[in-house]
Scaffold this motif. Structure first.
Motif, short mmCIF file in Angstrom:
data_model
loop_
_atom_site.label_atom_id
_atom_site.label_comp_id
_atom_site.label_asym_id
_atom_site.label_seq_id
_atom_site.Cartn_x
_atom_site.Cartn_y
_atom_site.Cartn_z
N ARG A 444 -3.12 3.05 -2.74
CA ARG A 444 -1.90 3.85 -2.97
C ARG A 444 -0.78 2.99 -3.52
N ARG A 445 -0.69 1.76 -3.06
CA ARG A 445 0.35 0.87 -3.61
C ARG A 445 0.03 0.50 -5.06
N LEU A 446 -1.26 0.30 -5.35
CA LEU A 446 -1.65 -0.10 -6.70
C LEU A 446 -1.30 0.96 -7.73
N TRP A 447 -1.49 2.24 -7.37
CA TRP A 447 -1.30 3.33 -8.31
C TRP A 447 -0.16 4.26 -7.92
N GLY A 448 0.65 3.84 -6.97
CA GLY A 448 1.70 4.73 -6.46
C GLY A 448 2.88 4.92 -7.38
N LYS A 449 2.97 4.10 -8.41
CA LYS A 449 4.11 4.21 -9.33
C LYS A 449 3.60 4.19 -10.75
#
Length: 457
Positions: A444-449
């Protein structure tokens, strides 16, 4: 479907129509054509759209698919040149162009692979209605349908039953066939034909390279097709299979296959299989040699298992055909509901569910998504957002570089509970999936933005 039947001998000019079989090795339809031709025209038609995508006002295909296809065709083009021929690429659909080409070339005979999906079947029917002789060859499965211990209409409706029969009866995949080392020559009037219809492939390739260099070299990608070793075409495909086996990754495949990110957690064979740059038989033959040298285990068996699933989705098309594309699928369930706004939010990674949005952002940015996340986002669209499964299937068709009409349709029907599966669909608990496969939140952090996701990609 011609199966393994040899076509009647035909001399003169033959048109070979490349579809999802963009290779020279282990291509029986192409081998048949070369054996029967005095001259041969190899053609690829860049169809502007399909009914699947246009129904939902979606781009077809998306930029990632276009780029991967461009590198695939560049590799095929070079192989044809090396063997004394060329690839004619046109920006028209096959149903429109091939009758024109037949008149111009003086040929009424076309060879191609058989594809048992409605749009692709309709293309062949139009060609036959135009007076052309079309020799089709079924060649995309690992196991030849004629070798099955049952007729296609008696295919079990449960995959496990199908697999059990195949393994119990010892059904074997045929060995892959070597491609022709030389090809029949072009017809004498090829220059006039090319000047009239051929697209400027050098310009198209230059545009692809420009597009990639501008924005889309996302280093987070689990399939970085902008790198030479992940580019399209049989050259890269065969090198990748060899590299994967040399690193003994089949032995750990079952343990890692449900991971969400990285280059090695899955085989990554699917983009090349989908375009036909490599065949399932080529991969399986290499896998059996690997097992003979390094030993078989549950991991290497699971690659066979997945190739068999791929066959099963193809064979379902032989059994059910158009029914697999009905809104109800194979069931008596009500017509699915659809919410265009929620569907749009799902496409644009704006559902508000972090795990889902991360996956949809990855798909938009790279054209690729792990098998686990494909199932999760499909379940979310169907069961949580109450949207039409066919819209999701069309979005995957536009976006995925490894889009395969059989597997895409089969998997969406499976999740929706409108196929043959007896458990009436798969509704995933999103929180449980996130906890099981992204416990630390790294995915989620890798693709959260993601700065911009658009429906035009």
């Amino acid at each position: 479907m011609n199966g393994n039947l040899q076509s009647p001998h035909t001399r003169g000019t033959i048109i070979y129509w490349f579809r999802n079989d963009l290779r020279l090795d282990d291509n029986p339809a192409l081998i048949d054509a070369c054996q029967n031709a005095e001259n041969i025209l190899f053609v690829y038609c860049h169809s502007p759209s399909t009914s699947h995508a246009s129904r939902w006002q979606l781009p077809h295909p998306g930029l990632h698919r276009q780029r991967f296809l461009a590198s695939t065709l560049a590799d095929l083009r070079q192989q044809l040149i090396t063997r004394g021929n060329q690839l004619l690429e046109v920006s028209m659909g096959a149903a429109e162009f091939l009758p024109l080409l037949a008149r111009e070339s003086g040929s009424s005979v076309i060879y191609c692979e058989e594809i048992a999906a409605p749009y692709e079947q309709d293309e062949v029917l139009v060609l036959k209605a135009a007076g052309l002789t079309v020799h089709t060859r079924w060649q995309s499965t690992l196991i030849d349908p004629v070798d099955l211990p049952f007729m296609h209409y008696a295919l079990p409706d449960v995959f496990t039953q199908f697999r059990t029969i195949i393994e119990r009866e010892g059904v074997q995949a045929p060995a892959p066939l070597p491609g022709p080392q030389s090809l029949p020559p072009l017809p004498d009037n090829y220059s006039q034909i090319a000047s009239k219809w051929a697209i400027d492939t050098r310009s198209a390739e230059a545009q692809v390279h420009t597009d990639i260099s501008k924005a889309q070299m996302d280093q987070r990608s689990s399939f970085p097709y902008f790198l030479p070793e992940f580019s399209g075409g049989s050259t890269a495909a065969c090198a990748h299979v060899e590299r994967y086996l040399n690193r003994k990754l089949p032995h750990t495949y079952k343990q890692t296959r449900n991971q969400l990110s990285g280059l090695d957690y899955s085989t990554k064979f699917s983009p090349w299989l989908a375009s036909g740059a490599i065949s399932a038989r080529q991969i399986f033959s290499a896998l059996k040699k690997f097992e003979a040298e390094h030993g078989a285990n549950e991991g290497s068996y699971w690659i066979w298992f997945e190739l068999l699933w791929r066959d099963y989705f193809r064979l379902l098309h032989l059994k059910y055909g158009h029914q697999l594309y009905f809104a109800k699928g194979l069931t008596n369930l009500p017509i699915p509901t659809h919410d265009a706004g929620k569907f749009n939010d799902w496409c644009l990674a704006r559902t508000g569910e972090a795990f889902i949005d991360a996956a949809m952002a990855e798909l938009a940015a790279t054209g690729y998504l792990s098998n686990r996340m494909r199932q999760v986002v499909a379940s979310y669209l169907i069961h949580e957002l109450a949207c039409d499964w066919r819209a999701g299937a069309a979005w995957f068709e536009a976006q995925l570089i490894d889009y395969d009409v059989y597997s895409n349709q089969g998997n969406w029907l499976y999740i929706a509970g409108r196929g043959t599966d007896p458990r009436n669909g798969r509704r995933f608990n999103i929180q449980k999936q996130a906890n099981d496969y992204d416990r630390d939140g790294s995915y989620r952090r890798l693709w959260g933005k993601l700065e911009s996701v658009t429906r035009d990609q």
